[in-house]
Write a protein that holds these residues in place. Structure first.
Motif, PDB file in Angstrom:
ATOM      1  N   LEU A   1       0.821  -1.212   0.000  1.00 44.35           N
ATOM      2  CA  LEU A   1       0.000   0.000   0.000  1.00 44.35           C
ATOM      3  C   LEU A   1       0.855   1.262   0.000  1.00 44.35           C
ATOM      4  CD1 LEU A   1      -2.808  -1.158   2.445  1.00 44.35           C
ATOM      5  CD2 LEU A   1      -3.029  -0.705   0.003  1.00 44.35           C
ATOM      6  N   GLY A   2       1.987   1.209   0.662  1.00 46.78           N
ATOM      7  CA  GLY A   2       2.923   2.329   0.596  1.00 46.78           C
ATOM      8  C   GLY A   2       2.700   3.432   1.610  1.00 46.78           C
ATOM      9  N   ASP A   3       1.444   3.703   1.968  1.00 45.49           N
ATOM     10  CA  ASP A   3       1.176   4.826   2.861  1.00 45.49           C
ATOM     11  C   ASP A   3       0.412   4.394   4.111  1.00 45.49           C
ATOM     12  OD1 ASP A   3      -1.185   4.172   1.653  1.00 45.49           O
ATOM     13  OD2 ASP A   3      -1.735   6.212   1.072  1.00 45.49           O
ATOM     14  N   LEU A   4       0.494   3.115   4.430  1.00 46.26           N
ATOM     15  CA  LEU A   4      -0.228   2.577   5.589  1.00 46.26           C
ATOM     16  C   LEU A   4       0.749   2.269   6.711  1.00 46.26           C
ATOM     17  CD1 LEU A   4      -3.166   1.514   6.393  1.00 46.26           C
ATOM     18  CD2 LEU A   4      -2.222  -0.757   5.904  1.00 46.26           C
ATOM     19  N   THR A   5       0.449   2.749   7.908  1.00 44.51           N
ATOM     20  CA  THR A   5       1.307   2.444   9.046  1.00 44.51           C
ATOM     21  C   THR A   5       0.936   1.085   9.628  1.00 44.51           C
ATOM     22  OG1 THR A   5      -0.150   3.430  10.707  1.00 44.51           O
ATOM     23  CG2 THR A   5       1.432   4.891   9.614  1.00 44.51           C
ATOM     24  N   ARG A   6       1.853   0.508  10.366  1.00 41.84           N
ATOM     25  CA  ARG A   6       1.578  -0.788  11.008  1.00 41.84           C
ATOM     26  C   ARG A   6       0.438  -0.643  12.015  1.00 41.84           C
ATOM     27  NH1 ARG A   6       4.718  -5.123  10.316  1.00 41.84           N
ATOM     28  NH2 ARG A   6       4.492  -6.871  11.750  1.00 41.84           N
ATOM     29  N   GLY A   7       0.399   0.483  12.696  1.00 40.82           N
ATOM     30  CA  GLY A   7      -0.668   0.720  13.663  1.00 40.82           C
ATOM     31  C   GLY A   7      -2.032   0.798  13.001  1.00 40.82           C
ATOM     32  N   ALA A   8      -2.074   1.425  11.826  1.00 34.44           N
ATOM     33  CA  ALA A   8      -3.336   1.537  11.099  1.00 34.44           C
ATOM     34  C   ALA A   8      -3.816   0.165  10.642  1.00 34.44           C
ATOM     35  CB  ALA A   8      -3.173   2.471   9.901  1.00 34.44           C
ATOM     36  N   PHE A   9      -2.866  -0.664  10.235  1.00 32.11           N
ATOM     37  CA  PHE A   9      -3.236  -2.014   9.824  1.00 32.11           C
ATOM     38  C   PHE A   9      -3.865  -2.772  10.981  1.00 32.11           C
ATOM     39  CE2 PHE A   9      -2.502  -6.517   9.615  1.00 32.11           C
ATOM     40  CZ  PHE A   9      -2.854  -6.857   8.325  1.00 32.11           C
ATOM     41  N   TYR A  10      -3.180  -2.769  12.127  1.00 30.59           N
ATOM     42  CA  TYR A  10      -3.664  -3.533  13.276  1.00 30.59           C
ATOM     43  C   TYR A  10      -4.930  -2.941  13.889  1.00 30.59           C
ATOM     44  CZ  TYR A  10       0.357  -6.649  13.365  1.00 30.59           C
ATOM     45  OH  TYR A  10       1.278  -7.608  13.044  1.00 30.59           O
ATOM     46  N   HIS A  11      -5.264  -1.731  13.512  1.00 32.35           N
ATOM     47  CA  HIS A  11      -6.526  -1.148  13.962  1.00 32.35           C
ATOM     48  C   HIS A  11      -7.705  -1.902  13.334  1.00 32.35           C
ATOM     49  CE1 HIS A  11      -9.467   1.846  15.224  1.00 32.35           C
ATOM     50  NE2 HIS A  11      -9.895   1.898  13.970  1.00 32.35           N
ATOM     51  N   HIS A  12      -7.481  -2.432  12.135  1.00 31.28           N
ATOM     52  CA  HIS A  12      -8.553  -3.118  11.406  1.00 31.28           C
ATOM     53  C   HIS A  12      -8.433  -4.642  11.457  1.00 31.28           C
ATOM     54  CE1 HIS A  12      -9.999   0.674   9.787  1.00 31.28           C
ATOM     55  NE2 HIS A  12      -8.759   0.973   9.433  1.00 31.28           N
ATOM     56  N   PHE A  13      -7.212  -5.155  11.458  1.00 37.60           N
ATOM     57  CA  PHE A  13      -6.998  -6.607  11.432  1.00 37.60           C
ATOM     58  C   PHE A  13      -5.915  -6.977  12.433  1.00 37.60           C
ATOM     59  CE2 PHE A  13      -8.392  -5.334   7.172  1.00 37.60           C
ATOM     60  CZ  PHE A  13      -9.511  -6.155   7.015  1.00 37.60           C
ATOM     61  N   LYS A  14      -6.169  -8.040  13.190  1.00 40.61           N
ATOM     62  CA  LYS A  14      -5.246  -8.428  14.255  1.00 40.61           C
ATOM     63  C   LYS A  14      -4.216  -9.461  13.806  1.00 40.61           C
ATOM     64  CE  LYS A  14      -7.650  -5.787  16.871  1.00 40.61           C
ATOM     65  NZ  LYS A  14      -7.156  -4.401  17.090  1.00 40.61           N
ATOM     66  N   SER A  15      -4.479 -10.148  12.695  1.00 41.90           N
ATOM     67  CA  SER A  15      -3.587 -11.221  12.271  1.00 41.90           C
ATOM     68  C   SER A  15      -3.792 -11.538  10.792  1.00 41.90           C
ATOM     69  CB  SER A  15      -3.862 -12.489  13.085  1.00 41.90           C
ATOM     70  OG  SER A  15      -5.168 -12.976  12.809  1.00 41.90           O
ATOM     71  N   LYS A  16      -2.907 -12.376  10.244  1.00 38.40           N
ATOM     72  CA  LYS A  16      -3.086 -12.838   8.872  1.00 38.40           C
ATOM     73  C   LYS A  16      -4.354 -13.668   8.741  1.00 38.40           C
ATOM     74  CE  LYS A  16       0.762 -14.916   7.790  1.00 38.40           C
ATOM     75  NZ  LYS A  16       1.738 -15.627   6.912  1.00 38.40           N
ATOM     76  N   GLU A  17      -4.684 -14.422   9.766  1.00 37.73           N
ATOM     77  CA  GLU A  17      -5.902 -15.238   9.723  1.00 37.73           C
ATOM     78  C   GLU A  17      -7.133 -14.349   9.590  1.00 37.73           C
ATOM     79  OE1 GLU A  17      -7.692 -17.842  13.090  1.00 37.73           O
ATOM     80  OE2 GLU A  17      -6.361 -19.147  11.915  1.00 37.73           O
ATOM     81  N   ASP A  18      -7.137 -13.219  10.281  1.00 41.18           N
ATOM     82  CA  ASP A  18      -8.244 -12.269  10.147  1.00 41.18           C
ATOM     83  C   ASP A  18      -8.348 -11.761   8.713  1.00 41.18           C
ATOM     84  OD1 ASP A  18      -8.949 -12.482  12.760  1.00 41.18           O
ATOM     85  OD2 ASP A  18      -8.123 -10.565  13.404  1.00 41.18           O
ATOM     86  N   ILE A  19      -7.198 -11.520   8.099  1.00 43.69           N
ATOM     87  CA  ILE A  19      -7.181 -11.005   6.728  1.00 43.69           C
ATOM     88  C   ILE A  19      -7.751 -12.027   5.747  1.00 43.69           C
ATOM     89  CG2 ILE A  19      -5.638 -10.498   4.801  1.00 43.69           C
ATOM     90  CD1 ILE A  19      -5.940  -8.097   6.289  1.00 43.69           C
TER      91      ILE A  19
END
Length: 212
Positions: free
Chosen positions: A39-57
């Motif tokens: 994505l290029g402009d996504l922080t790790r914190g922003a990712f984990y705000h929506h998904f907690k793990s690869k399984e969630d994804i």
């Protein structure tokens, strides 16, 4: 990445990137950092705000694929078909529509080690798939093309057996054994007044399995 006041946009971008990477690299080879970098402009914190793990994804990706490619919703818009014909048409459409979903599933060689993922898929089959099938079955009962006594329960067992028990990813068998399972379902459905698996659909099942 600046805080997005439309979180659904961020979720969509994450799922789009994850789907591409899962199909290109495979589930085991794709990391959360890969998705963030994609994505290029996504922080790790922003990712984990929506998904907690690869399984969630992967669970979210598969749910979206199922919603976008529901053949039973497609046949509801078709004219000139009775209930049984709609069911048969939906089955034929599913061999094409579910191609992306099976590609995603094939990228998870360790799926049987994830009971949570399988359980979530089972629940989604009942929540998303069964109501659409039930509607078509009830239509068939009214027009006389289907004679089942319990449309809701028939729809639920149909979607569970078709999406879980017949899944060549969850249950890996030879094409010969796979077709034995399909013919068993053919006899089962015929016996309850739901003759949906004809010779043409049998051929489609066999081609589908051989081409995986």
């Amino acid at each position: 990445m600046a805080r997005n006041k439309y979180p659904e946009i961020t979720v969509k971008r994450i799922l789009d990137a994850a789907t591409r990477l899962f199909q290109e690299k495979g589930w085991d080879q794709t990391t959360i950092q890969d998705i963030i970098d994609e994505l290029g402009d996504l922080t790790r914190g922003a990712f984990y705000h929506h998904f907690k793990s690869k399984e969630d994804i992967i669970d979210a990706v598969l749910k979206r694929l199922a919603l976008e490619n529901n053949p039973f919703e497609q046949v509801e818009k078709m004219d000139g078909l009775n209930g049984l014909m709609k069911l048969k048409t939906a089955i034929q459409l599913s061999f094409t529509n579910n191609h992306g979903q099976f590609n995603a599933l094939k990228s998870i060689p360790s799926i049987l080690k994830s009971p949570t993922l399988i359980a979530n898929q089972l629940l989604e089959c009942i929540r998303i798939g069964a109501p659409s099938i039930q509607s078509v079955i009830e239509e068939g009962v009214k027009d006389g093309s289907i004679s089942v006594h319990y449309p809701k329960q028939t729809a639920e067992t149909f979607v569970i057996l078709s999406n879980i028990w017949l899944s060549p990813i969850i249950f890996t068998v030879s094409t010969e054994e796979y077709m034995q399972k399909v013919k068993h379902l053919q006899q089962l459905y015929n016996g309850i007044g739901l003759p949906i698996i004809d010779d043409q659909i049998l051929i489609s099942f066999e081609n589908f399995h051989r081409n995986l």
